[in-house]
Design a protein around this motif. Structure first.
Motif, mmCIF file in Angstrom:
data_model
loop_
_atom_site.group_PDB
_atom_site.id
_atom_site.type_symbol
_atom_site.label_atom_id
_atom_site.label_comp_id
_atom_site.label_asym_id
_atom_site.label_seq_id
_atom_site.Cartn_x
_atom_site.Cartn_y
_atom_site.Cartn_z
ATOM 1 N N PRO A 133 82.628 10.049 56.632
ATOM 2 C CA PRO A 133 81.967 10.029 55.325
ATOM 3 C C PRO A 133 82.408 11.220 54.472
ATOM 4 N N GLY A 134 83.086 10.927 53.368
ATOM 5 C CA GLY A 134 83.494 11.987 52.461
ATOM 6 C C GLY A 134 84.848 12.600 52.700
ATOM 7 N N TYR A 135 85.608 12.092 53.672
ATOM 8 C CA TYR A 135 86.957 12.646 53.852
ATOM 9 C C TYR A 135 87.854 11.696 54.645
ATOM 10 N N CYS A 136 89.097 11.600 54.194
ATOM 11 C CA CYS A 136 90.183 11.026 54.976
ATOM 12 C C CYS A 136 91.483 11.603 54.444
ATOM 13 N N ILE A 137 92.458 11.760 55.329
ATOM 14 C CA ILE A 137 93.741 12.308 54.912
ATOM 15 C C ILE A 137 94.452 11.378 53.940
ATOM 16 N N ASN A 138 94.095 10.075 53.965
ATOM 17 C CA ASN A 138 94.685 9.141 53.014
ATOM 18 C C ASN A 138 93.610 8.511 52.147
ATOM 19 N N ALA A 139 94.020 8.120 50.966
ATOM 20 C CA ALA A 139 93.111 7.394 50.089
ATOM 21 C C ALA A 139 93.127 5.916 50.494
ATOM 22 N N GLY A 140 92.688 5.039 49.593
ATOM 23 C CA GLY A 140 92.701 3.621 49.910
ATOM 24 C C GLY A 140 91.337 3.045 50.188
#
Length: 382
Positions: A133-140
């Motif tokens: 929740p609120g973060y990932c190294i990639n968008a999408g």
């Protein structure tokens, strides 16, 4: 499948290609090798739950795949999970903060089944929130908030980890561990892949890691917790070394080798210098000394008594195979000589030992798959 759109290797490429000199830190004097607190696990990342949308998931890992891993001497799998995979919400629109708590029990059961199968074949399972929740190294996938700045995101992050910790509280700590967050970094806009990225401030990383580890240990006081290195997994996190949390490095340096011609990692993938190992590539000389310099902080972390594992490593399939194997042999030699285990990204696919799609490999037929025997032999003996 391409090695994930979430590898934006700007930081890794810059760090790797700027490394120069003979690696004096690693070679200037004899070194006493400390015992790594973690087992020297060797294995693979499995991408069954990698997509936020279950309808777009990879083909499920089969029990035969796990049996092959065991038969070949591997003892570890890492499961990078996108939290929306196991939620129930209207996927035709962006998720809301309230929906982040709506667990889909059937999806969780699918994860349970793979964990159980892995345990059946004596594989340690590292659960990882690839998208939290609120973060990932990639968008999408549109995040409703920012893990590093918003308390609501941190509360949801802790909720998810408390759920997983409680679910596996009666499973031996020898069989399962918890990898908090895949490849942290500070992005200016969490939903813009190309927005400015920097290190997570140490105090901020500590606050988030400590909150999540407290949530886990309330349910599971003895289970191992791992934190991926700062700067997308490349940098040691000194601010958490007192928290009894292991740390996870990466095996992608230099990116010009590991992600040669990868369009998600290079601005101009069609006009890159030819990779060599060792050798002059562009304006840098690439060699094992570069790797020794890069990994020295991680080796020092082991020597300080902090457990270290390399949660991801490998090479996309456009790098010439002989260059890949020469480079990867040096990576694995450095890790293994300091008792640091590793997990290849991935088992089946572009980075894997099966069906990698390389054009310069004499594949061996393996139960309908194309086996890269040279890569398998290299990682088995590491």
């Amino acid at each position: 499948m391409q090695r994930r759109t979430f590898i934006q290797n700007t930081g890794l490429l810059t760090a790797a290609l700027s490394a120069t000199g003979p690696g004096l830190l690693a070679t200037s004097q004899p070194e006493t090798v400390a015992k790594n607190k973690l087992p020297r696990w060797k294995g693979f990342n499995l991408l069954d739950f990698f997509s936020p949308d279950p309808s777009k998931s990879r083909r499920a890992t089969e029990e035969d795949h796990l049996k092959w891993m065991q038969d070949w001497g591997f003892d570890f799998v890492r499961l990078p999970m996108a939290y929306p995979y196991y939620l129930s919400f209207d996927r035709s629109r962006n998720i809301t903060p309230d929906e982040v708590y709506k667990i889909d029990q059937q999806a969780v059961d699918r994860i349970d089944r793979l964990v159980s199968l892995a345990h059946k074949h004596n594989l340690h399972v590292s659960l990882n929130l690839h998208r939290a929740p609120g973060y990932c190294i990639n968008a999408g996938f549109n995040e409703p908030y920012n893990l590093w700045t918003d308390q609501a995101a941190l509360d949801a992050f802790c909720f998810h980890w408390a759920m997983w910790a409680k679910r596996y509280k009666n499973v031996s700590s020898q069989k399962i561990s918890f990898d908090l967050l895949n490849e942290p970094s500070m992005r200016a806009d969490m939903n813009d892949q190309l927005s400015h990225r920097s290190s997570v401030p140490g105090a901020t990383y500590r606050r988030v890691a400590q909150a999540a580890s407290n949530a886990i240990r309330k349910e599971n006081p003895k289970h191992l917790i791992i934190a991926d290195g700062n700067d997308t997994g490349s940098s040691v996190i000194p601010e958490i070394t007192d928290l009894d949390i292991a740390q996870s490095c990466r095996g992608y340096t230099p990116g010009i080798i590991s992600h040669y011609k990868a369009p998600w990692a290079n601005k101009d993938p069609d006009h890159l210098p030819e990779p060599k190992w060792p050798g002059q590539v562009g304006d840098k000389y690439l060699s094992k000394a570069m790797l020794e310099t890069f990994y020295q902080p991680w080796i020092e972390l082991v020597n300080k008594g902090v457990g270290v594992h390399c949660g991801e490593c490998g090479c996309w399939n456009k790098t010439p195979h002989d260059v890949f194997l020469a480079w990867f042999g040096d990576v694995l030699d450095i890790l293994s000589s300091h008792q640091i285990g590793f997990a290849l990204w991935e088992f089946i696919g572009d980075f894997g030992i099966l069906d990698s799609g390389r054009t310069d490999v004499a594949y061996e037929d393996w139960h309908g798959h194309k086996l890269d025997r040279k890569l398998l032999d290299l990682i088995r003996k590491a």
